[in-house]
Design a protein around this motif. Structure first.
Motif, PDB file in Angstrom:
ATOM      1  N   PRO A 133       0.833  -1.218   0.000  1.00 21.04           N
ATOM      2  CA  PRO A 133       0.000   0.000   0.000  1.00 21.04           C
ATOM      3  C   PRO A 133       0.862   1.260   0.000  1.00 21.04           C
ATOM      4  N   SER A 134       0.315   2.333  -0.563  1.00 18.31           N
ATOM      5  CA  SER A 134       0.967   3.632  -0.548  1.00 18.31           C
ATOM      6  C   SER A 134       0.268   4.513   0.472  1.00 18.31           C
ATOM      7  N   PHE A 135       1.007   4.983   1.454  1.00 17.16           N
ATOM      8  CA  PHE A 135       0.424   5.827   2.493  1.00 17.16           C
ATOM      9  C   PHE A 135       0.863   7.288   2.386  1.00 17.16           C
ATOM     10  N   ARG A 136       2.114   7.525   2.013  1.00 17.61           N
ATOM     11  CA  ARG A 136       2.669   8.877   2.093  1.00 17.61           C
ATOM     12  C   ARG A 136       2.497   9.691   0.812  1.00 17.61           C
ATOM     13  N   ARG A 137       2.032   9.061  -0.254  1.00 13.61           N
ATOM     14  CA  ARG A 137       1.791   9.792  -1.495  1.00 13.61           C
ATOM     15  C   ARG A 137       0.455   9.378  -2.098  1.00 13.61           C
ATOM     16  N   CYS A 138      -0.219  10.345  -2.694  1.00 11.59           N
ATOM     17  CA  CYS A 138      -1.471  10.053  -3.395  1.00 11.59           C
ATOM     18  C   CYS A 138      -1.180   9.067  -4.518  1.00 11.59           C
ATOM     19  N   VAL A 139      -1.953   7.999  -4.588  1.00 11.93           N
ATOM     20  CA  VAL A 139      -1.694   6.972  -5.593  1.00 11.93           C
ATOM     21  C   VAL A 139      -2.065   7.428  -6.998  1.00 11.93           C
ATOM     22  N   LEU A 140      -2.799   8.532  -7.119  1.00  6.77           N
ATOM     23  CA  LEU A 140      -3.233   9.002  -8.432  1.00  6.77           C
ATOM     24  C   LEU A 140      -2.338  10.090  -9.006  1.00  6.77           C
ATOM     25  N   CYS A 141      -1.883  11.014  -8.166  1.00  4.93           N
ATOM     26  CA  CYS A 141      -1.059  12.106  -8.691  1.00  4.93           C
ATOM     27  C   CYS A 141       0.332  12.171  -8.071  1.00  4.93           C
ATOM     28  N   GLY A 142       0.573  11.424  -7.002  1.00  4.91           N
ATOM     29  CA  GLY A 142       1.878  11.419  -6.362  1.00  4.91           C
ATOM     30  C   GLY A 142       2.110  12.531  -5.364  1.00  4.91           C
ATOM     31  N   ALA A 143       1.089  13.332  -5.084  1.00  2.00           N
ATOM     32  CA  ALA A 143       1.238  14.413  -4.116  1.00  2.00           C
ATOM     33  C   ALA A 143       1.513  13.845  -2.729  1.00  2.00           C
ATOM     34  N   PRO A 144       2.408  14.476  -1.939  1.00  2.00           N
ATOM     35  CA  PRO A 144       2.708  13.957  -0.598  1.00  2.00           C
ATOM     36  C   PRO A 144       1.520  14.079   0.340  1.00  2.00           C
ATOM     37  N   ILE A 145       1.382  13.101   1.209  1.00  2.00           N
ATOM     38  CA  ILE A 145       0.359  13.104   2.253  1.00  2.00           C
ATOM     39  C   ILE A 145       1.082  13.282   3.586  1.00  2.00           C
ATOM     40  N   ALA A 146       0.721  14.302   4.331  1.00  2.00           N
ATOM     41  CA  ALA A 146       1.402  14.590   5.601  1.00  2.00           C
ATOM     42  C   ALA A 146       0.948  13.604   6.671  1.00  2.00           C
ATOM     43  N   LEU A 147       1.892  12.810   7.174  1.00  2.00           N
ATOM     44  CA  LEU A 147       1.602  11.822   8.214  1.00  2.00           C
ATOM     45  C   LEU A 147       2.627  11.973   9.329  1.00  2.00           C
ATOM     46  N   ASN A 148       2.174  11.901  10.583  1.00  2.00           N
ATOM     47  CA  ASN A 148       3.078  12.072  11.723  1.00  2.00           C
ATOM     48  C   ASN A 148       2.572  11.235  12.892  1.00  2.00           C
TER      49      ASN A 148
END
Length: 259
Positions: A152-167
């Motif tokens: 699975p991809s958690f840190r980037r949008c699987v459609l556009c690759g934009a970063p997802i902020a996770l902490n």
């Protein structure tokens, strides 16, 4: 010509009764393939197999190839992992690991990382508390999925690759869109038209941490039990979508109320 005899280093994942005193042992071989072998008389108290082919045990076996199932001729116990059955919480956690390995690995299909992963998680579970054992379950499922080819991809949008902020160091219950069908998180600009669920950012942050962390790190910095269950529910969704697998042991763990 006699039947071919071969050595096998393996972990016992399941024991299935056969006839009055025999068992079929489902084994995870060192190369990551599943082997099923009959241990004749293994349910007799006097059998040399009775204490050597218990579930979760790591063993060296001498087996003979059969027409449908191989036959165990000798077994030497390497590590019984007996502490995994010392209490019901650890046993339930270890059962999920064994169930996942048995369902995701296949006969004749090597997956060498899975054997090392399974042996390691059993060893770590023996020496940690119940909460950390639950976190190790989630970490194992995420890692074995990754090794099986559906990470699975958690840190980037699987459609556009934009970063997802996770902490993981911040409690953030704001929802993030997650699409198992698309392969992971979806940013606000790329809302998927496939089936999606909204998952707390905190849960995804811990799922990403457990996927990437070593088992030592997962024990030292385990998520709250509540979050571990949320990650396990996410794993259930992921396994259903990508492996078409429903683990009874996972359903039990999620509904047993033990932790």
């Amino acid at each position: 010509m006699g039947s071919a005899t071969y050595p096998l280093h393996a972990i016992v994942l399941r024991r299935t009764k056969l006839a009055e005193t025999d068992i079929i042992a489902t084994l995870l071989a060192e190369d990551g393939a599943i082997v099923e072998a009959v241990a004749k008389g293994a349910r007799k108290p006097s059998s040399p197999f009775s204490a050597r082919l218990e579930i979760f045990a790591e063993v060296d076996i001498l087996a003979v190839r059969g027409k449908s199932l191989d036959i165990v001729k000798e077994a030497r116990l390497i590590d019984a992992h007996r502490d995994l059955i010392a209490d019901v919480e650890h046993a339930a956690a270890a059962a999920l690991v064994a169930d996942a390995a048995a369902r995701l690995c296949q006969p004749g299909l090597p997956a060498p990382k899975v054997f090392a992963l399974t042996s390691s998680v059993f060893s770590h579970m023996e020496s940690c508390d119940e909460g950390a054992a639950l976190a190790l379950c989630a970490a194992y499922l995420l890692k074995v999925c990754s090794f099986s080819g559906f990470r699975p991809s958690f840190r980037r949008c699987v459609l556009c690759g934009a970063p997802i902020a996770l902490n993981v160091d911040r409690v953030d219950r704001n929802p993030v869109v997650f699409s198992a069908a698309d392969g992971g998180t979806v940013c606000a600009e790329c809302l998927s038209f496939s089936d999606t669920v909204r998952v707390p950012c905190e849960t995804l942050a811990w799922a990403d941490y457990l996927l990437m962390a070593t088992f030592d790190e997962a024990v030292r910095k385990a998520p709250p039990v509540r979050v571990s269950f949320e990650v396990l529910r996410l794993c259930r969704l992921w396994l259903k979508e990508h492996a078409d697998v429903r683990l009874k042991s996972l359903e039990f763990l999620l509904g047993c109320g033990l932790f």
